[in-house]
Design a protein around this motif. Structure first.
Motif, PDB file in Angstrom:
ATOM      1  N   UNK A 273       0.818  -1.216   0.000  1.00 16.80           N
ATOM      2  CA  UNK A 273       0.000   0.000   0.000  1.00 16.80           C
ATOM      3  C   UNK A 273       0.847   1.258   0.000  1.00 16.80           C
ATOM      4  N   UNK A 274       1.947   1.260   0.758  1.00 13.99           N
ATOM      5  CA  UNK A 274       2.834   2.427   0.798  1.00 13.99           C
ATOM      6  C   UNK A 274       3.514   2.641  -0.544  1.00 13.99           C
ATOM      7  N   UNK A 275       3.848   1.548  -1.226  1.00 12.46           N
ATOM      8  CA  UNK A 275       4.473   1.657  -2.551  1.00 12.46           C
ATOM      9  C   UNK A 275       3.496   2.271  -3.554  1.00 12.46           C
ATOM     10  N   UNK A 276       2.239   1.823  -3.523  1.00 12.47           N
ATOM     11  CA  UNK A 276       1.233   2.366  -4.442  1.00 12.47           C
ATOM     12  C   UNK A 276       1.007   3.853  -4.157  1.00 12.47           C
ATOM     13  N   UNK A 277       0.907   4.229  -2.891  1.00 12.65           N
ATOM     14  CA  UNK A 277       0.694   5.631  -2.537  1.00 12.65           C
ATOM     15  C   UNK A 277       1.857   6.488  -3.037  1.00 12.65           C
ATOM     16  N   UNK A 278       3.076   5.979  -2.900  1.00 11.00           N
ATOM     17  CA  UNK A 278       4.252   6.730  -3.353  1.00 11.00           C
ATOM     18  C   UNK A 278       4.191   6.986  -4.855  1.00 11.00           C
ATOM     19  N   UNK A 279       3.656   5.991  -5.586  1.00 12.64           N
ATOM     20  CA  UNK A 279       3.555   6.162  -7.041  1.00 12.64           C
ATOM     21  C   UNK A 279       2.467   7.175  -7.421  1.00 12.64           C
ATOM     22  N   UNK A 280       1.392   7.280  -6.614  1.00 13.77           N
ATOM     23  CA  UNK A 280       0.244   8.105  -6.973  1.00 13.77           C
ATOM     24  C   UNK A 280       0.253   9.502  -6.356  1.00 13.77           C
ATOM     25  N   UNK A 281       1.160   9.726  -5.406  1.00 15.24           N
ATOM     26  CA  UNK A 281       1.080  10.947  -4.616  1.00 15.24           C
ATOM     27  C   UNK A 281       1.218  12.219  -5.438  1.00 15.24           C
ATOM     28  N   UNK A 282       1.890  12.142  -6.591  1.00 12.33           N
ATOM     29  CA  UNK A 282       2.057  13.325  -7.436  1.00 12.33           C
ATOM     30  C   UNK A 282       0.967  13.441  -8.488  1.00 12.33           C
TER      31      UNK A 282
END
Length: 394
Positions: free
Chosen positions: A156-165
């Motif tokens: 979940x943290x990896x996906x959020x990092x990809x989508x945060x921008x």
């Protein structure tokens, strides 16, 4: 008067002849196994070279018990999972991903799988995804997400990092839908062979056995074999139930086999019963094995000559009475000797661990040879006396 004297002379001659053969006849008397002296010759007889004779006291008995149990306890440490609550994803697992986007939602606002929440944020449900053989899943706008060996929170943290921008303050939750990558195989003497899926909270040995319906044989006669990464650990099921420390947490890929192995020791010689004694997977001591055979026969047994015959590992004892000669399978034939006339030996017998297929032999006391010989004299002399009295023997 001459006839009785002649008859008496005949009887004296017969008795003298029998008495002269007393020492030699002992070797021809019937007996059930080796006498104590034959076992004592192990240390000196060249024909018995390679057989080790060990006089057992409490110190040696306690040492043997520790040496037998220590390898199992040391191996147990390798199977203890330090992080039983840490579940990692692998190929074949199916994941469900939910994304919340704070208002105003920008990335998933118009998606058919999106819905508004009372707080005004937009929640989007991504279709279930199976982790591929390469260990990845594919996320819209985020691309390939590596999942193998990661926890749900880490994915979940990896996906959020990809989508945060791209999304407005996204929050990601990953849920495990189906577990195919990490499961435990339970086979053997259980009610139902089964694949038990791992869960984030972990699965213990007893939980896995319970999921298979339990064992089909009595608990005290079942050994649980745990196979992991080429290592094998065997634990009596009764010990696992008794000691929570041995109810270890399992890992994906572990194989649990419930083994029903009747363990037996043979008791022979001057015991009350000659029999095979079954014992439990948790073990039995020499004293317990003899008790199940009725104990020593007080009329025949030599309390100073109780023996346990065993093929033993050469590294088990700190030293041997003479140079060790190994058998073809790398073991040493050993005779453990117990002197039950010494009260201290009773403590050793309570501690001495019996192994599967051991042979316990109780030698006959020397007095039994005399008893047999006197019985032989009676069988011979009385018929001669009867014939002499009847006048058949001149």
């Amino acid at each position: 008067m001459k006839k009785p004297l002649k008859s008496m002379g005949t009887n004296v001659f017969v008795l003298g002849l029998l008495a002269a053969g007393l020492s030699g006849c002992a070797s021809y008397m019937p007996y059930s196994g080796p006498r104590a002296g034959n076992v004592d010759d192990v240390a000196h007889n060249k024909t018995l070279a390679g057989i080790q004779l060990v006089d057992v006291n409490y110190a040696i008995s306690h040492y043997l018990k520790e040496k037998i149990e220590r390898p199992r306890l040391d191996l147990l440490k390798d199977f203890i999972n330090p992080n039983p609550l840490r579940y990692t994803v692998g190929p074949g697992d199916t994941l469900q991903i939910y994304i919340w986007e704070a208002p105003p939602a920008m990335l998933f606002a118009t998606g058919t799988a999106s819905m508004s929440t009372p707080s005004g944020s937009m929640m989007t449900s991504i279709p279930e995804q199976m982790v591929g053989s390469d260990g990845d899943i594919v996320m819209p706008f985020a691309g390939k997400i590596p999942c193998t060996g990661k926890t749900l929170n880490e994915i979940g943290a990896e996906i959020r990092e990809r989508l945060i921008h791209m999304a407005h303050d996204p929050q990601v939750v990953v849920r495990l839908v189906k577990n195919h990558a990490q499961s435990i195989t339970v086979v053997g003497n259980v009610k139902k062979s089964i694949m038990v899926p791992m869960i984030p909270g972990g699965v213990s040995v007893l939980q896995a056995i319970a999921a298979a319906g339990g064992v089909a044989k009595p608990v005290n006669k079942v050994t649980i074999q745990l196979s992991r990464s080429g290592k094998i650990l065997q634990l009596p099921l009764e010990e696992i139930i008794r000691n929570p420390h041995e109810n270890v947490s399992l890992r994906g890929g572990d194989v649990l086999t419930a083994l029903y192995k009747p363990l037996q020791v043979t008791v022979m010689g001057a015991a009350k019963e000659t029999k095979e004694v079954d014992f439990q997977a948790s073990g039995i001591s020499l004293a317990q094995a003899l008790a199940q055979a009725g104990g020593l026969d007080g009329n025949q047994a030599d309390a100073k000559a109780v023996f346990v015959f065993r093929f033993e590992k050469p590294s088990l004892l700190p030293h041997w009475p003479k140079p060790v000669q190994l058998t073809a399978n790398g073991e040493v034939p050993v005779v453990f000797r117990f002197n039950f006339s010494d009260p201290a030996t009773l403590f050793a017998a309570q501690t001495f661990p019996i192994q599967n297929h051991d042979l316990i032999y109780v030698a006959s006391a020397p007095i039994t040879d005399l008893q047999k010989f006197l019985g032989l004299i009676i069988q011979i002399v009385y018929p001669i006396q009867g014939l002499t009295t009847a006048g058949v023997v001149p």
